[in-house]
Design a protein around this motif. Structure first.
Motif, PDB file in Angstrom:
ATOM      1  N   LEU A  91       0.844  -1.196   0.000  1.00  7.94           N
ATOM      2  CA  LEU A  91       0.000   0.000   0.000  1.00  7.94           C
ATOM      3  C   LEU A  91       0.877   1.242   0.000  1.00  7.94           C
ATOM      4  O   LEU A  91       1.726   1.411   0.879  1.00  7.94           O
ATOM      5  N   GLU A  92       0.668   2.123  -0.960  1.00  7.45           N
ATOM      6  CA  GLU A  92       1.429   3.367  -1.063  1.00  7.45           C
ATOM      7  C   GLU A  92       0.458   4.531  -1.239  1.00  7.45           C
ATOM      8  O   GLU A  92      -0.403   4.501  -2.129  1.00  7.45           O
ATOM      9  N   ALA A  93       0.600   5.560  -0.414  1.00  4.49           N
ATOM     10  CA  ALA A  93      -0.328   6.687  -0.444  1.00  4.49           C
ATOM     11  C   ALA A  93      -0.197   7.526  -1.706  1.00  4.49           C
ATOM     12  O   ALA A  93      -1.153   8.158  -2.135  1.00  4.49           O
ATOM     13  N   GLY A  94       0.991   7.569  -2.295  1.00  3.29           N
ATOM     14  CA  GLY A  94       1.225   8.400  -3.466  1.00  3.29           C
ATOM     15  C   GLY A  94       1.059   7.639  -4.766  1.00  3.29           C
ATOM     16  O   GLY A  94       0.633   6.481  -4.792  1.00  3.29           O
ATOM     17  N   PRO A  95       1.420   8.294  -5.878  1.00  3.47           N
ATOM     18  CA  PRO A  95       1.298   7.681  -7.196  1.00  3.47           C
ATOM     19  C   PRO A  95       2.509   6.819  -7.531  1.00  3.47           C
ATOM     20  O   PRO A  95       3.434   6.665  -6.727  1.00  3.47           O
ATOM     21  N   THR A  96       2.516   6.267  -8.725  1.00  2.00           N
ATOM     22  CA  THR A  96       3.695   5.575  -9.224  1.00  2.00           C
ATOM     23  C   THR A  96       4.818   6.595  -9.454  1.00  2.00           C
ATOM     24  O   THR A  96       4.602   7.806  -9.363  1.00  2.00           O
ATOM     25  N   ASP A  97       5.990   6.099  -9.768  1.00  2.00           N
ATOM     26  CA  ASP A  97       7.168   6.974  -9.896  1.00  2.00           C
ATOM     27  C   ASP A  97       7.426   7.380 -11.346  1.00  2.00           C
ATOM     28  O   ASP A  97       8.575   7.437 -11.786  1.00  2.00           O
ATOM     29  N   LYS A  98       6.365   7.715 -12.066  1.00  2.00           N
ATOM     30  CA  LYS A  98       6.503   8.042 -13.492  1.00  2.00           C
ATOM     31  C   LYS A  98       6.971   9.469 -13.750  1.00  2.00           C
ATOM     32  O   LYS A  98       7.353   9.810 -14.868  1.00  2.00           O
ATOM     33  N   GLN A 116       2.598  16.396  -5.619  1.00  3.79           N
ATOM     34  CA  GLN A 116       2.179  15.130  -6.215  1.00  3.79           C
ATOM     35  C   GLN A 116       2.964  13.955  -5.629  1.00  3.79           C
ATOM     36  O   GLN A 116       2.414  12.866  -5.435  1.00  3.79           O
ATOM     37  N   VAL A 117       4.256  14.173  -5.310  1.00  7.08           N
ATOM     38  CA  VAL A 117       5.106  13.058  -4.877  1.00  7.08           C
ATOM     39  C   VAL A 117       5.734  13.287  -3.508  1.00  7.08           C
ATOM     40  O   VAL A 117       6.575  12.508  -3.075  1.00  7.08           O
ATOM     41  N   THR A 141       5.431   8.371  -3.047  1.00  9.06           N
ATOM     42  CA  THR A 141       5.424   7.731  -4.356  1.00  9.06           C
ATOM     43  C   THR A 141       6.139   6.403  -4.207  1.00  9.06           C
ATOM     44  O   THR A 141       6.685   6.106  -3.134  1.00  9.06           O
ATOM     45  N   LEU A 142       6.137   5.582  -5.223  1.00  8.55           N
ATOM     46  CA  LEU A 142       6.932   4.362  -5.176  1.00  8.55           C
ATOM     47  C   LEU A 142       8.400   4.738  -5.020  1.00  8.55           C
ATOM     48  O   LEU A 142       8.944   5.479  -5.832  1.00  8.55           O
ATOM     49  N   GLY A 143       9.014   4.237  -3.974  1.00  5.96           N
ATOM     50  CA  GLY A 143      10.370   4.655  -3.621  1.00  5.96           C
ATOM     51  C   GLY A 143      10.400   5.603  -2.448  1.00  5.96           C
ATOM     52  O   GLY A 143      11.467   5.834  -1.865  1.00  5.96           O
ATOM     53  N   GLY A 144       9.242   6.188  -2.103  1.00  5.02           N
ATOM     54  CA  GLY A 144       9.163   7.084  -0.951  1.00  5.02           C
ATOM     55  C   GLY A 144      10.196   8.189  -0.997  1.00  5.02           C
ATOM     56  O   GLY A 144      10.437   8.796  -2.038  1.00  5.02           O
ATOM     57  N   TRP A 257      12.721   1.713  -5.020  1.00  9.93           N
ATOM     58  CA  TRP A 257      11.774   1.046  -5.908  1.00  9.93           C
ATOM     59  C   TRP A 257      12.446   0.619  -7.204  1.00  9.93           C
ATOM     60  O   TRP A 257      12.248  -0.510  -7.685  1.00  9.93           O
ATOM     61  N   VAL A 258      13.259   1.497  -7.776  1.00  8.22           N
ATOM     62  CA  VAL A 258      13.978   1.143  -9.002  1.00  8.22           C
ATOM     63  C   VAL A 258      14.876  -0.068  -8.762  1.00  8.22           C
ATOM     64  O   VAL A 258      14.944  -0.986  -9.584  1.00  8.22           O
TER      65      VAL A 258
END
Length: 568
Positions: A91-98, A116-117, A141-144, A257-258
């Motif tokens: 579970l991640e509160a933010g968006p993906t890391d795009k 946003q991130v 975001t993914l990676g926090g 995340w990467v």
């Protein structure tokens, strides 16, 4: 025009665009910090970016593990547990890391001011630090925070971890944690000590420094500081050094995340929910049975077969514990929450690395560089008899905008920093509403020696700036400049303009005493099925940036979790 001239012109154009982008973001950030904390309301929660795949590997709404937070620790645990074959909900509160800026190191400074991130938190007014509210962004975001930070790779020193063990965190001494730093790391820097790892997932490299960065390192040595080739080798790191970074060999950000999560994102036993705001833990008496979260405008409950792993960071993990009835019972009662477990240490022991910028004009155009704008690093002791440095000062190849001082169009920042603050604060809930941000009071400079040490480091940096190597670059000191010529005036400036290095720790610390929250196994005292795995468990902050230690904590935790799963 030759090909080289074309390339040089293009690089200058790109560099100018980056500098303009960073400057705009920093200025906007100053405005955000001035108006106070910006949280997510219940109404806006519906608008959060969300993606959730329906996958096999779990039964109904049951998973083996639910991991709260996809940051520095959460991504590591995700990879290790998915590789081991367990079903995992992340579970991640933010968006993906795009967002492209995440992956381009020179854009790093802009990310903290991108709602946003990044959570746009602010502290309470600091009565002992110029009455200011200090801006505390955290990754969302993914990676926090590893997706928005300055990417410096710093392990800390043996004394940090031996102190943890002395304070009751058995098994977390230097000899215990070094193997996990090595397990995590894949170091691409060729001239460092043999203490570095070569086969891990976390990518570490060092892009070529700018000419200003090299001049700063030379000036520090001219002042009399030793050159430290490798501040991560476990020896005394006192001196000036070239930073090591979590940057890939081809120059991209190496977020957790990467490095860890991306490769298993489509695994059949992993479900990822972005835009998922955790509301509380589900409890059956003193056992954690699952998690309640807001997702795409709906409230959802999910259940665990084994454990919930709380990796939401030093600010949000204790808040989630409190909202779930785990914390100081009297405080919980005040906001209408019934205590499940009376743990007085939840939210206490809050501390952070501190920084204070000094802004200089430059005679020469300053390139941003290929890293994160951080190019020079000085660890220093406030007293020569100390066993380890207590300060960390930095060169940034951009001039930070400071309210009350003239704009610097061509310049840089030298930043005094405090690594071992004595001051401690706390965080607490404003209300039982899970969509309201907690309140933070680090009580900066409540221990007056912190202010004196910071003032000493500011004066030291002025001496470094006087050295011949920086003469071609050295323009006018704009902030504080002529407004602070005496020690008393410098102290006053430091008091009013000290900010955060964004390394908050300690709010769910490890130990065995009554103010600890988790044991050395990271299990919450008195609660079954729940561990906290992030920087909040640090008893005291490490020497230097906290991202690498947080990843180490997660690697060690993964081994403990897997060992426990095999024996159950």
């Amino acid at each position: 025009m030759s090909d080289k001239d074309h390339l040089d012109a293009l690089e200058k154009h790109i560099d100018a665009d980056r500098r303009s982008f960073i400057k705009t973001a920093l200025t906007t950030g100053a405005a955000i910090a001035a108006v106070g904390s910006i949280g997510i309301s219940s109404a806006s929660a519906k608008k959060q970016p969300a993606s959730q795949a329906s996958k096999t590997g779990q039964k109904g709404d049951h998973f083996d593990y639910v991991i709260v937070g996809a940051g520095s620790a959460g991504a590591v645990l995700t990879r290790r547990l998915v590789d081991a074959g367990f079903s995992v909900l992340l579970l991640e509160a933010g968006p993906t890391d795009k967002l492209p800026a995440i992956h381009n190191p020179p854009d790093a400074l802009s990310l903290s001011y991108t709602p946003q991130v990044a959570w746009q938190f602010n502290t309470q007014e600091q009565k002992t630090a110029g009455d200011q509210k200090i801006f505390w962004p955290r990754g969302k975001t993914l990676g926090g925070s590893s997706a928005i930070n300055g990417m410096m790779y710093v392990r800390g020193l043996p004394v940090d971890y031996d102190t943890w063990a002395f304070m009751g965190a058995d098994g977390w001494g230097w000899k215990d944690v070094l193997p996990y730093f090595q397990k995590a790391e894949n170091c691409h820097i060729t001239d460092l000590s043999d203490s570095h790892g070569k086969g891990g997932l976390l990518q570490v490299s060092r892009p070529k420094l700018t000419e200003l960065g090299e001049a700063f390192c030379e000036a520090a040595q001219q002042y009399g500081l030793p050159y430290v080739k490798d501040y991560n080798d476990g020896n005394d790191s006192t001196g000036v050094s070239r930073p090591q970074y979590t940057i890939t060999a081809d120059g991209k950000r190496a977020s957790s995340w990467v490095c860890y999560g991306q490769a298993v994102a489509n695994a059949p036993n992993l479900t990822i929910a972005t835009g998922a705001r955790v509301l509380k833990l589900l409890m059956s008496n003193t056992r954690t049975t699952g998690v309640r979260y807001a997702f795409n405008g709906e409230q959802r409950d999910v259940y665990v077969n084994k454990e919930v792993l709380l990796c939401a960071g030093s600010l949000m993990s204790p808040a989630i514990l409190m909202r779930s009835g785990i914390g100081r019972a009297d405080d919980l009662q005040k906001v209408g929450i019934k205590a499940v477990q009376n743990l007085s240490g939840v939210g206490e022991n809050l501390h952070d690395h501190l920084v204070c910028p000094f802004i200089w004009e430059s005679k020469l155009a300053v390139p941003v560089g290929k890293a994160s704008s951080i190019e020079g690093n000085i660890f220093h002791k406030s007293h020569p008899d100390m066993i380890a440095p207590d300060t960390q000062s930095l060169l940034f190849t951009v001039p930070f905008p400071l309210p009350g001082f003239p704009e610097v169009k061509q310049g840089f920042s030298v930043v005094a920093g405090l690594d071992r603050p004595r001051s401690r604060g706390r965080l607490w809930l404003a209300s039982a509403d899970p969509m309201k941000d907690p309140l933070f009071d680090p009580r900066v400079f409540s221990e007056k020696q912190d202010l004196e040490v910071m003032t000493d480091k500011a004066l030291l940096l002025r001496e470094v700036m006087k050295q011949p190597a920086l003469a071609p670059w050295r323009g006018k000191e704009v902030a504080p400049g002529n407004t602070a010529l005496t020690r008393e005036a410098v102290r006053d400036y430091v008091n009013r303009y000290t900010g955060s290095y964004h390394h908050q720790v300690g709010t769910a610390r490890m130990g065995r005493d009554e103010m600890s929250v988790v044991g050395p196994d990271l299990k919450v005292h008195g609660i079954e099925g729940l561990r906290v795995v992030d920087a909040s468990v640090m008893p005291v902050i490490t020497t230097g940036n906290t991202n690498a230690p947080t990843i180490m904590i997660a690697e060690k935790a993964a081994d403990m979790i897997l060992s426990s799963a095999k024996s159950s």
